[in-house]
Design a protein around this motif. Sequence first.
Motif, PDB file in Angstrom:
ATOM      1  N   ASP A 139      39.821  37.151  38.798  1.00  0.00           N
ATOM      2  CA  ASP A 139      39.180  37.405  40.087  1.00  0.00           C
ATOM      3  C   ASP A 139      38.178  38.542  39.924  1.00  0.00           C
ATOM      4  N   THR A 140      36.980  38.341  40.449  1.00  0.00           N
ATOM      5  CA  THR A 140      35.925  39.344  40.292  1.00  0.00           C
ATOM      6  C   THR A 140      36.175  40.591  41.128  1.00  0.00           C
ATOM      7  N   ARG A 141      37.095  40.525  42.089  1.00  0.00           N
ATOM      8  CA  ARG A 141      37.387  41.695  42.923  1.00  0.00           C
ATOM      9  C   ARG A 141      38.590  42.484  42.417  1.00  0.00           C
ATOM     10  N   ASP A 142      39.729  41.794  42.239  1.00  0.00           N
ATOM     11  CA  ASP A 142      40.944  42.544  41.908  1.00  0.00           C
ATOM     12  C   ASP A 142      41.471  42.278  40.499  1.00  0.00           C
TER      13      ASP A 142
END
Length: 106
Positions: free
Chosen positions: A79-82
């Motif tokens: 995941d690019t966020r988390d």
Amino acid sequence: MDERQFEALASEALRSIELALDRSGVDADVELKDGGVLEATLDNGAKLIVNRHRAAREIWVAARAGGFHFRWDGAVWKDTRDGAELFAALSKLVSAQSGTGVILSA
């Protein structure tokens, strides 16, 4: 990563997700459509859509909880966020949407 590598990795991930959902025991209609779109409709009507996004070279997931983008890090889709791994994230999303604990693995 070039386009050919992305297509191969993303196609394999989509096939693996389809198989994992089929093996999971969750009651879902799972269809891998042309163009790299996997649609899972759970028995309660909830949907989960997973598709490859060529321009960004990412796998995108749409669920009730929102939209998620996963990028290949050389070993797994994260995941690019988390930074969550794709199958771990999908396990949580499917579990939340189905009301049944589900663990998906490649």
